[in-house]
Design an enzyme around this catalytic site. Structure first.
Site, mmCIF file in Angstrom:
data_model
loop_
_atom_site.group_PDB
_atom_site.id
_atom_site.type_symbol
_atom_site.label_atom_id
_atom_site.label_comp_id
_atom_site.label_asym_id
_atom_site.label_seq_id
_atom_site.Cartn_x
_atom_site.Cartn_y
_atom_site.Cartn_z
ATOM 1 N N ASP A 182 -0.535 70.717 67.942
ATOM 2 C CA ASP A 182 -1.403 69.312 68.468
ATOM 3 C C ASP A 182 -2.754 70.228 67.925
ATOM 4 O OD1 ASP A 182 -2.224 67.194 69.728
ATOM 5 O OD2 ASP A 182 -2.958 68.780 71.227
ATOM 6 N N GLU A 266 0.272 65.990 63.320
ATOM 7 C CA GLU A 266 -0.199 64.682 63.560
ATOM 8 C C GLU A 266 -0.956 64.319 62.100
ATOM 9 O OE1 GLU A 266 -1.541 63.654 67.761
ATOM 10 O OE2 GLU A 266 -2.345 65.556 67.257
ATOM 11 N N CYS A 319 5.827 62.136 78.639
ATOM 12 C CA CYS A 319 6.283 63.327 79.154
ATOM 13 C C CYS A 319 7.346 63.627 78.394
ATOM 14 C CB CYS A 319 6.983 62.619 80.705
ATOM 15 S SG CYS A 319 7.868 64.186 81.466
ATOM 16 N N CYS A 322 11.065 63.649 80.591
ATOM 17 C CA CYS A 322 11.673 62.450 80.752
ATOM 18 C C CYS A 322 11.544 61.237 79.884
ATOM 19 C CB CYS A 322 11.643 61.994 82.183
ATOM 20 S SG CYS A 322 10.021 61.584 82.682
ATOM 21 N N CYS A 338 3.991 64.046 86.064
ATOM 22 C CA CYS A 338 4.833 62.800 85.692
ATOM 23 C C CYS A 338 5.067 62.107 86.626
ATOM 24 C CB CYS A 338 5.846 63.332 84.860
ATOM 25 S SG CYS A 338 7.099 61.920 84.244
ATOM 26 N N CYS A 341 9.431 61.872 87.022
ATOM 27 C CA CYS A 341 10.131 63.261 87.094
ATOM 28 C C CYS A 341 9.284 64.618 87.884
ATOM 29 C CB CYS A 341 10.637 63.842 85.978
ATOM 30 S SG CYS A 341 9.445 64.556 84.696
ATOM 31 N N ASP A 348 -2.312 69.665 76.172
ATOM 32 C CA ASP A 348 -2.059 69.984 74.822
ATOM 33 C C ASP A 348 -0.744 70.439 74.514
ATOM 34 O OD1 ASP A 348 -4.781 69.550 74.284
ATOM 35 O OD2 ASP A 348 -5.622 71.405 75.024
#
Length: 381
Positions: A182, A266, A319, A322, A338, A341, A348
């Protein structure tokens, strides 16, 4: 066999410096004159001039008394600059680049020589029209005889020669490790393993020195020698920043390629992101595009796989435990929980984990998965 450029610094003699100055000037003059000729031909007569017509114009210029000085240098760099101009026009008409620009004497100067315009023998490189070989600081041996060489002079006054050679890339042993990356500004990148690289911020490191050099430049008289010296001091600071950035990116990209079999990144549109006035300077200093470019060709040489996921994939808002996707995730939120969950995430690291999972899914299925898309950068040979 693969072609690779090996770049070295060299120190010309006074005679070689004069010859290179004339060569750079003639290359720049021919490029600008032919570009003006092709532009005027289209706007005035709606005539499209190709490479053959441009080369004919060069031959005419050599026979004219006003531009007979073009015969004082090798003809190969002059023809090569027209080939580069033809490539620039092709990229423009294909929508990959803007209209070709005129060359300036204050920026980087270069001249390309093919085999007919140089000799390489016993580790010595001799250019056409030159009596002595170049004094090159060989940092490594060439794998083969160069097919073309490019001699350049940067804004800081340094001379370099780039030798294009054929070499056999060495494949690295297969490793089971895979990583997601990332890209960011606080850290240059964060891996899915939780490793943070930090951000050296080279521009900020040399900001005071740069400001001092630019203040001195602004006080010098236009056209004076002192102004030229002050301009070169500013260029040397810029060169120092660029060299530090490139050195750091090469070390990091080499480490990533050596340690991982699959690398997921990315596919960012850096040019579009530079339109943000608040982040443009920091993004440029980070060098995201150059980092991904290095990963691409180094992964190809080492028989690694580089997978780029779709730029619109919500890696930061999803997330990794989940799969819940948040509606909003402003940049100032660096950690979040989250709501489904109750898993606590570092922004990051969570994004890097999602990028890895998305890249592996795309690599396994070979098609779009849940809005993800593979950008073909490099793959196994």
């Amino acid at each position: 066999m693969t072609k690779r450029a090996y770049k070295y610094r060299f120190y010309p003699t006074p005679e070689q410096e004069q010859l290179l100055a004339r060569t750079f000037g003639c290359v720049r003059f021919v490029y600008n004159a032919v570009l003006r000729y092709r532009t005027d031909a289209f706007y005035q007569r709606q005539e499209k001039i190709g490479y053959v017509g441009a080369n004919a114009e060069l031959s005419r210029m050599k026979k004219t008394s006003e531009t007979e000085f073009l015969n004082e240098v090798s003809c190969v760099p002059l023809q090569q600059c027209l080939r580069h101009q033809q490539t620039a026009f092709k990229n423009f008409f294909d929508g990959r680049a803007r209209y070709p620009n005129f060359k300036s004497k204050r920026h980087r100067q270069s001249a390309e020589f093919t085999r007919s315009a140089f000799k390489y023998r016993d580790g010595q490189l001799l250019l056409a029209k030159s009596k002595e070989p170049l004094v090159i600081r060989w940092s490594r041996q060439l794998p083969s005889e160069p097919t073309t060489i490019t001699v350049s002079k940067d804004s800081a006054g340094r001379y370099f020669v780039s030798c294009l050679c054929e070499f056999e890339p060495e494949e690295l042993p297969i490793t089971p490790k895979m990583v997601g990356i990332d890209l960011g500004l606080k850290d240059l990148f964060v891996t899915s393993d939780g490793i943070r690289t930090g951000n050296p911020r080279h521009t900020a490191k040399y900001a005071a020195k740069m400001a001092k050099a630019q203040r001195a430049l602004s006080k010098k008289k236009l056209g004076s020698r002192n102004r030229a010296k002050a301009r070169q001091k500013v260029a040397r600071v810029h060169a120092k920043i660029s060299d530090c950035r490139m050195d750091g990116l090469h070390k990091l990209s080499r480490q990533i390629v050596n340690e991982n079999q699959v690398i997921c990144v990315e596919s960012l549109k850096v040019k579009n992101m530079l339109r943000n006035p608040r982040l443009a300077k920091s993004i440029s200093d980070a060098g995201w595009g150059e980092f991904v470019r290095q990963l691409e060709y180094k992964a190809l040489w080492a028989d690694r796989q580089l997978v780029a996921i779709d730029q619109w994939y919500p890696s930061s808002k999803r997330c990794s435990a989940c799969g819940h996707v948040m509606d909003k995730m402003p940049l100032h939120i660096r950690a979040w929980t989250c709501p489904d969950c109750t898993t606590k995430h570092d922004r990051d690291v969570n994004a890097a984990v999602n990028i890895k999972a998305a890249g592996l899914a795309v690599l396994a299925l070979g098609e779009n998965v849940s809005g993800m898309g593979q950008v073909p950068l490099s793959s196994s040979r």
